[in-house]
Design a protein around this motif. Structure first.
Motif, PDB file in Angstrom:
ATOM      1  N   ALA A 145       2.628   0.740  -3.590  1.00 38.43           N
ATOM      2  CA  ALA A 145       2.597   0.935  -2.115  1.00 38.43           C
ATOM      3  C   ALA A 145       4.071   0.387  -1.405  1.00 38.43           C
ATOM      4  O   ALA A 145       4.378   0.701  -0.286  1.00 38.43           O
ATOM      5  CB  ALA A 145       1.665  -0.073  -1.477  1.00 38.43           C
ATOM      6  N   ASN A 187       6.710  -1.736   0.099  1.00 37.36           N
ATOM      7  CA  ASN A 187       6.595  -2.779   1.145  1.00 37.36           C
ATOM      8  C   ASN A 187       5.425  -2.691   2.201  1.00 37.36           C
ATOM      9  O   ASN A 187       5.446  -3.307   3.104  1.00 37.36           O
ATOM     10  CB  ASN A 187       7.975  -2.970   1.876  1.00 37.36           C
ATOM     11  CG  ASN A 187       8.529  -1.983   2.426  1.00 37.36           C
ATOM     12  OD1 ASN A 187       8.232  -0.938   2.116  1.00 37.36           O
ATOM     13  ND2 ASN A 187       9.583  -2.134   3.157  1.00 37.36           N
ATOM     14  N   LYS A 188       4.497  -1.462   2.140  1.00 37.37           N
ATOM     15  CA  LYS A 188       3.637  -1.303   2.706  1.00 37.37           C
ATOM     16  C   LYS A 188       2.377  -2.131   2.339  1.00 37.37           C
ATOM     17  O   LYS A 188       2.065  -2.225   1.227  1.00 37.37           O
ATOM     18  CB  LYS A 188       3.228   0.150   2.913  1.00 37.37           C
ATOM     19  CG  LYS A 188       4.049   1.098   3.527  1.00 37.37           C
ATOM     20  CD  LYS A 188       3.821   2.672   3.519  1.00 37.37           C
ATOM     21  CE  LYS A 188       3.957   3.031   2.257  1.00 37.37           C
ATOM     22  NZ  LYS A 188       3.565   4.414   2.166  1.00 37.37           N
ATOM     23  N   ASP A 207      -3.674  -0.265   0.235  1.00 40.26           N
ATOM     24  CA  ASP A 207      -4.574   0.496   0.969  1.00 40.26           C
ATOM     25  C   ASP A 207      -5.713   1.032   0.038  1.00 40.26           C
ATOM     26  O   ASP A 207      -5.309   2.217  -0.658  1.00 40.26           O
ATOM     27  CB  ASP A 207      -4.104   1.612   2.002  1.00 40.26           C
ATOM     28  CG  ASP A 207      -5.359   2.143   2.997  1.00 40.26           C
ATOM     29  OD1 ASP A 207      -6.455   1.733   2.660  1.00 40.26           O
ATOM     30  OD2 ASP A 207      -4.973   3.170   3.408  1.00 40.26           O
TER      31      ASP A 207
END
Length: 54
Positions: A23, A25-26, A29
């Motif tokens: 992901a 730096n997100k 999920d």
């Protein structure tokens, strides 16, 4: 060598799987993984860590 439809589909799935687990730096999920696993009662999988503890 030209890829068959099945080979192309497998490569796309692998790329989707890698992207879901990378992901950047997100925030991670879990919902992006939903379409990567068999959506049928034939698949039974276990995970030792729940999303609440990871």
């Amino acid at each position: 060598m030209k890829d068959t439809l099945e080979e192309t589909e497998i490569k796309e799935r692998v790329n989707d799987w890698l992207a879901a687990f990378s992901a950047g730096n997100k925030p991670f999920d879990f919902s992006v993984l939903d379409n990567l696993y068999w959506q049928d009662e034939q698949l039974l999988a276990f995970d030792t860590l729940s999303p609440q503890t990871t």
